[in-house]
Design a protein around this motif. Structure first.
Motif, short mmCIF file in Angstrom:
data_model
loop_
_atom_site.label_atom_id
_atom_site.label_comp_id
_atom_site.label_asym_id
_atom_site.label_seq_id
_atom_site.Cartn_x
_atom_site.Cartn_y
_atom_site.Cartn_z
N ALA A 16 15.24 -1.79 -3.08
CA ALA A 16 15.72 -1.99 -1.71
C ALA A 16 15.32 -3.23 -1.30
N SER A 17 13.61 -3.99 -1.33
CA SER A 17 13.46 -4.95 -0.54
C SER A 17 13.69 -6.35 -1.83
N GLY A 18 13.60 -6.08 -2.85
CA GLY A 18 13.91 -7.29 -4.31
C GLY A 18 12.56 -7.53 -4.50
N ARG A 19 11.41 -7.19 -3.77
CA ARG A 19 10.19 -7.72 -3.92
C ARG A 19 9.35 -6.49 -4.99
N ALA A 20 8.03 -8.02 -5.17
CA ALA A 20 7.24 -7.65 -6.42
C ALA A 20 5.87 -6.36 -5.65
N VAL A 21 6.09 -5.11 -6.02
CA VAL A 21 5.21 -3.94 -5.27
C VAL A 21 4.16 -3.74 -5.77
N GLY A 22 4.54 -3.58 -6.80
CA GLY A 22 2.98 -2.80 -8.21
C GLY A 22 2.96 -3.86 -9.22
N VAL A 23 1.91 -3.47 -10.23
CA VAL A 23 1.92 -3.68 -11.62
C VAL A 23 1.88 -2.93 -12.46
N VAL A 24 1.61 -2.78 -13.82
CA VAL A 24 1.88 -1.91 -15.13
C VAL A 24 2.14 -2.73 -16.10
N ALA A 25 1.50 -2.38 -16.46
CA ALA A 25 1.27 -3.14 -18.68
C ALA A 25 1.33 -2.22 -19.60
N TRP A 26 1.94 -2.66 -20.63
CA TRP A 26 1.73 -2.05 -22.34
C TRP A 26 0.22 -2.34 -22.37
N LEU A 27 -0.70 -2.10 -23.15
CA LEU A 27 -1.25 -1.69 -23.93
C LEU A 27 -1.60 -1.29 -25.53
N ALA A 28 -2.77 -1.32 -25.36
CA ALA A 28 -3.10 -0.55 -27.33
C ALA A 28 -1.30 -1.01 -28.11
N ILE A 29 -0.82 -2.14 -27.99
CA ILE A 29 0.27 -1.43 -28.75
C ILE A 29 0.37 -1.00 -30.65
N ASP A 30 0.42 -0.14 -31.45
CA ASP A 30 -0.07 0.25 -31.98
C ASP A 30 1.72 0.43 -33.01
N GLU A 31 2.30 -0.87 -33.60
CA GLU A 31 3.50 -0.21 -34.03
C GLU A 31 3.52 0.18 -35.55
N GLN A 32 2.57 0.42 -36.40
CA GLN A 32 1.95 1.13 -37.81
C GLN A 32 2.20 2.48 -37.09
N ASN A 33 0.96 2.75 -36.05
CA ASN A 33 0.94 4.55 -35.79
C ASN A 33 2.27 5.00 -34.77
N THR B 293 -1.59 -0.67 -11.35
CA THR B 293 -2.10 -0.79 -9.70
C THR B 293 -1.07 -1.41 -8.30
N TRP B 294 -0.70 0.39 -8.15
CA TRP B 294 0.22 0.57 -7.33
C TRP B 294 0.06 -0.13 -5.53
N SER B 295 0.67 -0.47 -5.21
CA SER B 295 0.36 -1.17 -4.08
C SER B 295 1.19 0.57 -2.61
N PRO B 296 -0.01 -0.66 -1.41
CA PRO B 296 0.10 0.69 -0.51
C PRO B 296 2.14 1.19 -0.39
N LEU B 297 2.64 -0.17 -0.74
CA LEU B 297 3.80 0.01 -0.64
C LEU B 297 4.79 1.53 -1.24
N MET B 298 4.07 1.37 -2.30
CA MET B 298 4.50 2.75 -3.72
C MET B 298 4.03 3.81 -3.34
N LYS B 299 3.00 4.22 -2.29
CA LYS B 299 2.82 5.66 -2.38
C LYS B 299 3.74 5.84 -1.54
N GLN B 300 3.34 7.35 -0.92
CA GLN B 300 4.36 8.39 -0.61
C GLN B 300 5.70 7.63 -0.89
N SER B 301 6.60 7.42 -1.95
CA SER B 301 7.37 7.56 -2.15
C SER B 301 8.16 7.65 -4.00
N VAL B 302 9.01 6.94 -4.07
CA VAL B 302 10.15 7.24 -5.53
C VAL B 302 9.51 6.85 -7.17
N LEU B 303 8.95 5.28 -6.45
CA LEU B 303 8.67 4.29 -7.14
C LEU B 303 7.86 4.40 -8.79
#
Length: 235
Positions: free
Chosen positions: A97-114, A123-133
């Motif tokens: 809706a705003s086109g702005r960054a409002v949080g961060v998430v990441a892939w960790l422990a990537i294990d393709e073999q298994n 790391t969600w910001s307050p702008l993500m709370k109580q929303s579908v984001l």
């Protein structure tokens, strides 16, 4: 399903066709309400500083490894630290809706073999709370992982972070157990709760989340009509 080998020992099912999962490319993952864009200090630092500054205090950072950046220089260093970490594949959550960054998430422990990967650095910001984001962002991650043939997606959180564990269980992760004295975080002991979702569980989880995030499940004020749990029960 347990089987018997030629010694008569119980062994788990054979995976004759298994050849490993695919790499997880750094691409934009687009949804209805948000998109996940590869994290970039130049593109996202100002937006994230604004988003995280909406909090009245730093309680959301209690269980995170770092402290909330309060200047643009601190935010740029925080973002850059994730981008240059070769063990992390981070995304900015962009509010459609705003086109702005409002949080961060990441892939960790990537294990393709298994065929195992972890969703972390949530790391969600307050702008993500109580929303579908937040829900849609994790759904996009899950959809991408299972489309790339991963067998297992993990979620780990501080055992004291009840909100994180409940959020994962709400989405459809299963609690597996607790690693005691798993690490030292900010000078304190951390026990870690482990949760996971498996590829054979994904189709029903996907159906429930897809039904929940549909526009028809929200009223004009953006309030859900049916809970996600009700859709899990349906499917």
């Amino acid at each position: 399903m347990a089987q018997r080998n030629h010694f008569g020992q119980a062994v788990d099912e054979a995976l004759a066709a298994w050849s490993g999962a695919q790499p997880l490319p750094r691409i934009t993952l687009a949804g209805q309400y948000c998109r996940l864009q590869p994290l970039d200090a130049e593109l996202h630092s100002h937006d994230l500083l604004h988003a995280y500054s909406q909090a009245q205090d730093d309680r959301d950072w209690t269980w995170l490894a770092g402290d909330r950046p309060t200047t643009i220089e601190e935010m740029a260093r925080w973002v850059a630290g994730k981008v240059i970490d070769t063990t992390v594949n981070p995304f900015a959550v962009i509010d459609a809706a705003s086109g702005r960054a409002v949080g961060v998430v990441a892939w960790l422990a990537i294990d393709e073999q298994n065929g195992s990967v972890e969703i972390g650095h949530v790391t969600w910001s307050p702008l993500m709370k109580q929303s579908v984001l937040g829900t849609e962002a994790i759904w996009l991650m899950l959809h991408h992982a299972f489309a790339c043939s991963y067998r297992r997606v993990e979620w780990k959180c501080d055992a004291m972070n009840i909100a994180s564990r409940r959020a994962a269980e709400r989405i459809g992760f299963t609690w597996e157990g607790r690693f005691r004295q798993h690490m030292v975080r900010k000078g304190r002991n951390r026990d870690s709760d482990y949760l996971s979702m498996l590829d054979n569980e994904w189709p029903l989880r996907d159906a429930a989340i897809t039904a929940w995030i549909a526009a028809s499940n929200f009223d004009l004020q953006g309030r859900q009509i049916r809970s996600l749990n009700s859709f899990h029960e349906q499917f």
